[in-house]
Design a protein around this motif. Structure first.
Motif, PDB file in Angstrom:
ATOM      1  N   LEU A 124      32.711 -90.034 102.596  1.00  0.00           N
ATOM      2  CA  LEU A 124      33.858 -89.812 103.476  1.00  0.00           C
ATOM      3  C   LEU A 124      34.954 -88.965 102.824  1.00  0.00           C
ATOM      4  CD1 LEU A 124      32.392 -92.180 104.955  1.00  0.00           C
ATOM      5  CD2 LEU A 124      34.653 -92.977 105.637  1.00  0.00           C
ATOM      6  N   ASP A 125      34.655 -88.413 101.632  1.00  0.00           N
ATOM      7  CA  ASP A 125      35.642 -87.601 100.901  1.00  0.00           C
ATOM      8  C   ASP A 125      36.924 -88.380 100.621  1.00  0.00           C
ATOM      9  OD1 ASP A 125      34.082 -85.357 100.557  1.00  0.00           O
ATOM     10  OD2 ASP A 125      34.784 -84.390 102.401  1.00  0.00           O
ATOM     11  N   LEU A 126      36.780 -89.615 100.173  1.00  0.00           N
ATOM     12  CA  LEU A 126      37.920 -90.444  99.806  1.00  0.00           C
ATOM     13  C   LEU A 126      38.066 -90.463  98.289  1.00  0.00           C
ATOM     14  CD1 LEU A 126      37.190 -93.493 102.155  1.00  0.00           C
ATOM     15  CD2 LEU A 126      38.673 -91.524 102.627  1.00  0.00           C
ATOM     16  N   ARG A 127      39.284 -90.570  97.820  1.00  0.00           N
ATOM     17  CA  ARG A 127      39.554 -90.629  96.389  1.00  0.00           C
ATOM     18  C   ARG A 127      39.658 -92.090  95.957  1.00  0.00           C
ATOM     19  NH1 ARG A 127      43.626 -88.011  96.630  1.00  0.00           N
ATOM     20  NH2 ARG A 127      45.331 -89.490  96.274  1.00  0.00           N
ATOM     21  N   VAL A 128      38.743 -92.517  95.109  1.00  0.00           N
ATOM     22  CA  VAL A 128      38.713 -93.907  94.641  1.00  0.00           C
ATOM     23  C   VAL A 128      39.808 -94.120  93.597  1.00  0.00           C
ATOM     24  CG1 VAL A 128      37.355 -95.640  93.409  1.00  0.00           C
ATOM     25  CG2 VAL A 128      36.261 -94.200  95.142  1.00  0.00           C
ATOM     26  N   THR A 129      40.576 -95.196  93.777  1.00  0.00           N
ATOM     27  CA  THR A 129      41.611 -95.530  92.798  1.00  0.00           C
ATOM     28  C   THR A 129      41.269 -96.783  91.996  1.00  0.00           C
ATOM     29  OG1 THR A 129      42.889 -96.801  94.437  1.00  0.00           O
ATOM     30  CG2 THR A 129      43.404 -94.449  94.213  1.00  0.00           C
ATOM     31  N   GLY A 130      40.282 -97.551  92.444  1.00  0.00           N
ATOM     32  CA  GLY A 130      39.878 -98.735  91.697  1.00  0.00           C
ATOM     33  C   GLY A 130      39.058 -99.676  92.547  1.00  0.00           C
ATOM     34  N   PRO A 131      38.493-100.725  91.934  1.00  0.00           N
ATOM     35  CA  PRO A 131      37.698-101.693  92.694  1.00  0.00           C
ATOM     36  C   PRO A 131      38.579-102.585  93.570  1.00  0.00           C
ATOM     37  CG  PRO A 131      37.898-102.383  90.412  1.00  0.00           C
ATOM     38  CD  PRO A 131      38.535-101.033  90.499  1.00  0.00           C
TER      39      PRO A 131
ATOM     40  N   GLY B 110      33.456-103.426  96.231  1.00  0.00           N
ATOM     41  CA  GLY B 110      34.307-102.620  97.093  1.00  0.00           C
ATOM     42  C   GLY B 110      35.155-101.646  96.294  1.00  0.00           C
ATOM     43  N   ARG B 111      35.839-100.761  97.024  1.00  0.00           N
ATOM     44  CA  ARG B 111      36.719 -99.791  96.388  1.00  0.00           C
ATOM     45  C   ARG B 111      37.986 -99.611  97.215  1.00  0.00           C
ATOM     46  NH1 ARG B 111      33.698-100.845  92.952  1.00  0.00           N
ATOM     47  NH2 ARG B 111      32.486 -99.461  91.575  1.00  0.00           N
ATOM     48  N   ILE B 112      39.101 -99.401  96.515  1.00  0.00           N
ATOM     49  CA  ILE B 112      40.350 -98.997  97.150  1.00  0.00           C
ATOM     50  C   ILE B 112      40.438 -97.484  97.036  1.00  0.00           C
ATOM     51  CG2 ILE B 112      42.865 -99.179  97.107  1.00  0.00           C
ATOM     52  CD1 ILE B 112      42.492-101.944  95.803  1.00  0.00           C
ATOM     53  N   CYS B 113      40.773 -96.830  98.140  1.00  0.00           N
ATOM     54  CA  CYS B 113      40.732 -95.365  98.179  1.00  0.00           C
ATOM     55  C   CYS B 113      41.989 -94.801  98.849  1.00  0.00           C
ATOM     56  CB  CYS B 113      39.516 -94.881  98.972  1.00  0.00           C
ATOM     57  SG  CYS B 113      37.939 -95.599  98.468  1.00  0.00           S
ATOM     58  N   GLU B 114      42.211 -93.534  98.590  1.00  0.00           N
ATOM     59  CA  GLU B 114      43.294 -92.800  99.230  1.00  0.00           C
ATOM     60  C   GLU B 114      42.732 -91.591  99.951  1.00  0.00           C
ATOM     61  OE1 GLU B 114      46.066 -91.826  96.175  1.00  0.00           O
ATOM     62  OE2 GLU B 114      46.884 -93.870  96.068  1.00  0.00           O
ATOM     63  N   LEU B 115      43.363 -91.234 101.070  1.00  0.00           N
ATOM     64  CA  LEU B 115      43.010 -90.022 101.790  1.00  0.00           C
ATOM     65  C   LEU B 115      43.808 -88.851 101.211  1.00  0.00           C
ATOM     66  CD1 LEU B 115      42.279 -92.406 103.793  1.00  0.00           C
ATOM     67  CD2 LEU B 115      42.670 -90.754 105.627  1.00  0.00           C
ATOM     68  N   ASP B 116      43.273 -87.665 101.305  1.00  0.00           N
ATOM     69  CA  ASP B 116      43.999 -86.490 100.832  1.00  0.00           C
ATOM     70  C   ASP B 116      45.268 -86.269 101.631  1.00  0.00           C
ATOM     71  OD1 ASP B 116      42.225 -85.923  98.813  1.00  0.00           O
ATOM     72  OD2 ASP B 116      41.031 -84.539 100.017  1.00  0.00           O
ATOM     73  N   ARG B 117      45.206 -86.608 102.922  1.00  0.00           N
ATOM     74  CA  ARG B 117      46.394 -86.505 103.780  1.00  0.00           C
ATOM     75  C   ARG B 117      46.304 -87.593 104.845  1.00  0.00           C
ATOM     76  NH1 ARG B 117      43.237 -82.231 104.534  1.00  0.00           N
ATOM     77  NH2 ARG B 117      44.564 -80.934 103.227  1.00  0.00           N
TER      78      ARG B 117
ATOM     79  N   ARG C 126      46.687 -94.092 105.299  1.00  0.00           N
ATOM     80  CA  ARG C 126      46.867 -93.385 104.022  1.00  0.00           C
ATOM     81  C   ARG C 126      45.962 -93.965 102.931  1.00  0.00           C
ATOM     82  NH1 ARG C 126      51.863 -93.971 106.358  1.00  0.00           N
ATOM     83  NH2 ARG C 126      53.079 -92.049 106.685  1.00  0.00           N
ATOM     84  N   ARG C 127      45.888 -95.298 102.885  1.00  0.00           N
ATOM     85  CA  ARG C 127      45.069 -95.979 101.894  1.00  0.00           C
ATOM     86  C   ARG C 127      44.066 -96.872 102.628  1.00  0.00           C
ATOM     87  NH1 ARG C 127      47.295 -99.743  98.909  1.00  0.00           N
ATOM     88  NH2 ARG C 127      46.128 -99.360  96.993  1.00  0.00           N
TER      89      ARG C 127
END
Length: 278
Positions: free
Chosen positions: A118-125, A140-147, A180-181
């Motif tokens: 999904l082109d998400l940026r992983v920040t941690g589990p 699981g993972r916590i992720c951020e969207l580019d926008r 956003r997250r």
């Protein structure tokens, strides 16, 4: 050409079996450790069509995410559908190896592959592994969207990027909520709602969400829920795992041919909607 035991040793280094949940059944189901391997097939489910695909490819090893026997058995009789799979594999000298919850929590693991799809940026589990001092392993993972984007658009992103299934993508919550997250978890995820809420994310993408946990979750907070098919959320791991084995093959000079099954083994085959309830 490597032997099965050599390939399995590398797979166990990627996904150590001791990191599987105590209830899980991972590792090698069948296969001769001394057999030579030059072709490997990755798939989510160890079902008969996948075994047939491996046979047609000439693969000597299938690596699946889901176990063949999760709760044990007293028979591998060919009169049972799982026993028939075992018979076919052994008859055609095809080994079967399983990486399940030990692949879920790995770094990279199943949810990393889902995030990447999904082109998400992983920040941690989402649920860190307490034994990992680096803090990168876990469920699981916590992720951020580019926008930022709407929950509706995020669900559409999931529908476009994940393999198509009869279920498609279900959404709960206000479609116009700004996202956003997000938290993601491949496979069944409704046991993780406490961790998701604690993470303070705007949406949760997972699979197999049941009525009562989902209803309680959206009443509890404005959290958006994006529910995909179980198979679809775990299939990206097959491509990730295949790439990992490819890299190992190059490093060792094995020249393995590694394939990813494109068979849709999600059990649901059609979807009908009657519209608004009476």
């Amino acid at each position: 050409m490597p032997r099965l035991s050599e390939v399995i040793a590398e797979l166990d280094a990627l996904w150590p079996p001791e990191r599987a949940e105590v209830w899980d059944a991972v590792g090698t189901v069948c296969g001769d450790p001394g057999a030579e391997i030059d072709r490997v097939l990755f798939a989510v489910d160890p079902v008969r069509p996948v075994a047939d695909e491996a046979r047609a490819l000439g693969a000597q090893l299938i690596v699946t995410h889901h176990p063949l026997y999760l709760r044990g058995t007293t028979t591998v009789a060919a009169s049972t559908f799982k026993g028939r799979v075992v018979h076919e594999l052994i008859k055609h000298d095809i080994a079967l190896h399983v990486a399940h919850t030990n692949a879920d929590t790995a770094d990279p693991g199943v949810s990393d592959a889902l995030a990447a799809a999904l082109d998400l940026r992983v920040t941690g589990p989402l649920v860190p592994d307490p034994t990992d001092t680096a803090g990168s392993r876990g469920l699981g993972r916590i992720c951020e969207l580019d926008r930022p984007e709407s929950l509706r658009d995020f669900a559409a992103r999931a529908a476009a990027r994940l393999p198509a299934t009869a279920q498609g993508i279900r959404l709960a919550g206000d479609p116009d909520t700004v996202v956003r997250r997000v938290a993601v978890s491949g496979g069944s995820g409704d046991s993780l709602f406490d961790a998701v809420r604690a993470a303070g994310v705007d949406a949760f993408l997972t699979a197999d969400l049941r009525h009562h946990p989902a209803s309680e979750a959206v009443q509890h907070s404005p959290l958006g829920l994006v529910d995909a098919a179980h198979w679809a959320t775990e299939w990206p791991w097959c491509e990730q795992a295949a790439a990992q084995l490819d890299a190992l093959s190059d490093r060792h000079g094995w020249d393995l041919r590694v394939h990813v099954s494109k068979l849709v083994t999600d059990p649901w085959t059609t979807h009908h909607s009657s519209g608004a309830p009476n």
